[in-house]
Motif scaffolding. Structure first.
Motif, PDB file in Angstrom:
ATOM      1  N   VAL A   1       0.839  -1.197   0.000  1.00 35.62           N
ATOM      2  CA  VAL A   1       0.000   0.000   0.000  1.00 35.62           C
ATOM      3  C   VAL A   1       0.874   1.247   0.000  1.00 35.62           C
ATOM      4  O   VAL A   1       0.572   2.228  -0.689  1.00 35.62           O
ATOM      5  CB  VAL A   1      -0.944  -0.021   1.216  1.00 35.62           C
ATOM      6  N   ARG A   2       1.990   1.197   0.760  1.00 41.86           N
ATOM      7  CA  ARG A   2       2.843   2.378   0.829  1.00 41.86           C
ATOM      8  C   ARG A   2       3.414   2.707  -0.558  1.00 41.86           C
ATOM      9  O   ARG A   2       3.550   3.871  -0.921  1.00 41.86           O
ATOM     10  CB  ARG A   2       3.983   2.142   1.829  1.00 41.86           C
ATOM     11  N   ILE A   3       3.715   1.639  -1.333  1.00 47.08           N
ATOM     12  CA  ILE A   3       4.248   1.891  -2.675  1.00 47.08           C
ATOM     13  C   ILE A   3       3.145   2.358  -3.615  1.00 47.08           C
ATOM     14  O   ILE A   3       3.303   3.312  -4.371  1.00 47.08           O
ATOM     15  CB  ILE A   3       4.934   0.620  -3.215  1.00 47.08           C
ATOM     16  N   SER A   4       1.966   1.686  -3.568  1.00 51.20           N
ATOM     17  CA  SER A   4       0.963   1.947  -4.608  1.00 51.20           C
ATOM     18  C   SER A   4       0.048   3.118  -4.285  1.00 51.20           C
ATOM     19  O   SER A   4      -0.573   3.663  -5.194  1.00 51.20           O
ATOM     20  CB  SER A   4       0.122   0.692  -4.838  1.00 51.20           C
ATOM     21  N   PHE A   5      -0.035   3.528  -3.013  1.00 47.66           N
ATOM     22  CA  PHE A   5      -0.996   4.563  -2.637  1.00 47.66           C
ATOM     23  C   PHE A   5      -0.795   5.870  -3.414  1.00 47.66           C
ATOM     24  O   PHE A   5      -1.768   6.401  -3.976  1.00 47.66           O
ATOM     25  CB  PHE A   5      -0.932   4.795  -1.124  1.00 47.66           C
ATOM     26  N   PRO A   6       0.445   6.416  -3.511  1.00 48.39           N
ATOM     27  CA  PRO A   6       0.577   7.671  -4.276  1.00 48.39           C
ATOM     28  C   PRO A   6       0.181   7.515  -5.730  1.00 48.39           C
ATOM     29  O   PRO A   6      -0.417   8.445  -6.298  1.00 48.39           O
ATOM     30  CB  PRO A   6       2.057   8.017  -4.155  1.00 48.39           C
ATOM     31  N   PHE A   7       0.460   6.338  -6.314  1.00 51.40           N
ATOM     32  CA  PHE A   7       0.113   6.149  -7.724  1.00 51.40           C
ATOM     33  C   PHE A   7      -1.399   6.065  -7.905  1.00 51.40           C
ATOM     34  O   PHE A   7      -1.934   6.570  -8.895  1.00 51.40           O
ATOM     35  CB  PHE A   7       0.805   4.904  -8.271  1.00 51.40           C
ATOM     36  N   ILE A   8      -2.067   5.428  -6.937  1.00 50.81           N
ATOM     37  CA  ILE A   8      -3.536   5.359  -7.033  1.00 50.81           C
ATOM     38  C   ILE A   8      -4.118   6.765  -6.967  1.00 50.81           C
ATOM     39  O   ILE A   8      -4.981   7.139  -7.765  1.00 50.81           O
ATOM     40  CB  ILE A   8      -4.096   4.469  -5.904  1.00 50.81           C
ATOM     41  N   LEU A   9      -3.603   7.575  -6.028  1.00 54.69           N
ATOM     42  CA  LEU A   9      -4.109   8.947  -5.921  1.00 54.69           C
ATOM     43  C   LEU A   9      -3.816   9.722  -7.198  1.00 54.69           C
ATOM     44  O   LEU A   9      -4.658  10.477  -7.684  1.00 54.69           O
ATOM     45  CB  LEU A   9      -3.473   9.661  -4.725  1.00 54.69           C
ATOM     46  N   MET A  10      -2.601   9.517  -7.750  1.00 57.20           N
ATOM     47  CA  MET A  10      -2.238  10.239  -8.964  1.00 57.20           C
ATOM     48  C   MET A  10      -3.146   9.824 -10.119  1.00 57.20           C
ATOM     49  O   MET A  10      -3.647  10.679 -10.862  1.00 57.20           O
ATOM     50  CB  MET A  10      -0.778   9.954  -9.316  1.00 57.20           C
ATOM     51  N   PHE A  11      -3.385   8.509 -10.240  1.00 56.78           N
ATOM     52  CA  PHE A  11      -4.247   8.042 -11.324  1.00 56.78           C
ATOM     53  C   PHE A  11      -5.669   8.590 -11.161  1.00 56.78           C
ATOM     54  O   PHE A  11      -6.292   9.032 -12.130  1.00 56.78           O
ATOM     55  CB  PHE A  11      -4.269   6.508 -11.360  1.00 56.78           C
TER      56      PHE A  11
END
Lengths: 125, 297
Positions: B169-179
């Protein structure tokens, strides 16, 4: 006839999904009833999306002025699906909240049990 | 003409209660204890047997009606225009006009976004209000909880030590928000828009809350605050659309700049409206998560 059935596969699948969701409503478990209603919602979305599709045309992302409408699919059912999804999410959340309240009061998710308990005026077996 | 004096018109005037009789019947059957106790026992057994018979009857009727419904719908579907038919009655001059003139009139490349946020923006306002009403109802229903059922629902993930989930989650969370932000901000240029992008943002917030426990996020974004943000966004939406309706209905020549088609800052009010809808959807979905999982950990 067979060719027509193959051509209409999306609509027929939508009808079967609707029937499956309708049958799921019979189950006394409240969560399964909510799942059934969601399956029925999904079948409606599939049906609408299939109604908007036209063979060999692309998504309605218009790239230039004076576009030819015969190049793009029908955008109106897409908007209807959007509306449907929002209403489905709202009603599902509302159902879930009501189910949580019922569970807290009667300690059961079985609607038949809940109705029996409610008739007797008892809480928490 | 004489005054209509049937039971229904009496009920309309508020003089009698149509359902009083039925209600008293139901109450006498199982709710209110009958006058004499010795008669009670055989009566109850009889109603129990009757209930059971009705229950089986209900099942049989339900399955039969479901099969009938299936047959009816299937026969109706076979009469529909063929899938993908370009001459189907559903693709008529309305959709042709949305596609042909949409870019010029709304400035949005995405015909669906132009349709739901410009031609039919009032409808979308109603949709956002439905979401808001659902969020408020859930808030009302789940606000007061009794402490005796603190563990009523088993926790989904409360593991503070779940290293794999937390790292992912720590890795993917910023990318999810960005997407999610990308889908919201490009709603008028590409497939997407406020509803889908807001759902992605809300799902990202739910993922974060599930991995790291809901305390940290629910302190920053309690249901009261998300409701307030939702109300502010709804008011901004209403104000923007009121401006359009007011100037349009009075034929005032205030043109909202459309910008260059294809640029981010284009297509008039569609971008701010998309942002409003995105924030409403993200806040509402996260609100549902917080309220429904309340008392898990």
């Amino acid at each position: 006839m067979l060719e027509h059935i193959i051509n209409m596969r999306f609509e027929i699948a939508a009808v079967f999904l609707f029937a499956i969701g309708f049958m799921t409503l019979l189950h006394p478990n409240l969560i399964k009833k909510i799942i059934g209603i969601n399956i029925m919602d999904t079948s409606i979305f599939l049906f609408l999306a299939a109604a908007g599709y036209v063979d060999g045309r692309t998504a309605p992302i218009v790239t230039g002025l004076g576009a030819d409408p015969s190049q793009y699919i029908n955008p109106v059912p897409s908007g209807l699906v959007l509306t449907g999804i929002v209403v489905s999410v709202s009603t599902t959340a509302f159902f879930l909240a009501l189910t949580i309240r019922l569970y807290r009061k009667y300690n059961s998710l079985n609607l038949d049990k809940i109705l029996l308990l409610a008739r007797k005026g008892k809480e928490k077996v | 003409m004489t005054e209509p004096n049937g039971r229904f018109s009496q009920w309309l005037r508020g003089e009698t209660d149509l359902f009083d009789e039925a209600r008293s019947l139901i109450l006498n059957q199982d709710g209110v204890p009958p006058a004499d106790p010795p008669k009670k026992k055989p009566k109850r057994r009889k109603t129990g047997a009757m209930l059971h018979r009705r229950y089986t009857m209900f099942h049989i009727l339900f399955v039969t009606s479901c099969i009938l419904l299936l047959a009816l719908l299937l026969s109706a579907v076979m009469d529909l225009p063929t899938f993908g038919d370009p001459y189907a009655p559903s693709s008529n001059e309305v959709s042709d006009r949305y596609v042909a003139d949409g870019l010029e009139e709304t400035g949005a490349l995405n015909a669906v976004a132009g349709m739901i946020l410009d031609y039919r923006a009032f409808d979308t306002f109603g949709e956002s209000t439905v979401l808001f009403a659902a969020a408020i109802s859930v808030l009302f229903l789940l606000q007061h909880r009794t402490d005796s059922h603190r563990h009523a629902f088993a926790p989904v993930t409360t593991n503070e030590n779940d290293l794999i989930l937390q790292t992912a989650v720590r890795i993917s969370f910023p990318f999810i928000l960005m997407f999610g932000s990308y889908v919201v901000l490009n709603g008028h240029l590409s497939p997407g828009g406020g509803f889908s992008g807001g759902a992605v943002l809300g799902a990202g917030l739910i993922l974060y809350g599930a991995a790291f426990g809901r305390e940290g996020l629910s302190e920053k974004l309690p249901p009261e605050r998300t409701s307030r943000i939702t109300v502010i966004c709804l008011l901004i939406y209403a104000a923007l659309k009121c401006f359009s309706f007011f100037t349009g209905a009075n034929h005032m020549a205030i043109e909202i700049p459309k910008g260059i088609p294809g640029a981010i800052l284009s297509s008039g009010f569609i971008l701010p409206l998309n942002i409003c809808v995105g924030i409403i959807v993200a806040c509402t979905i996260f609100n549902f998560f917080l309220l429904i999982t309340e008392g898990d950990d």
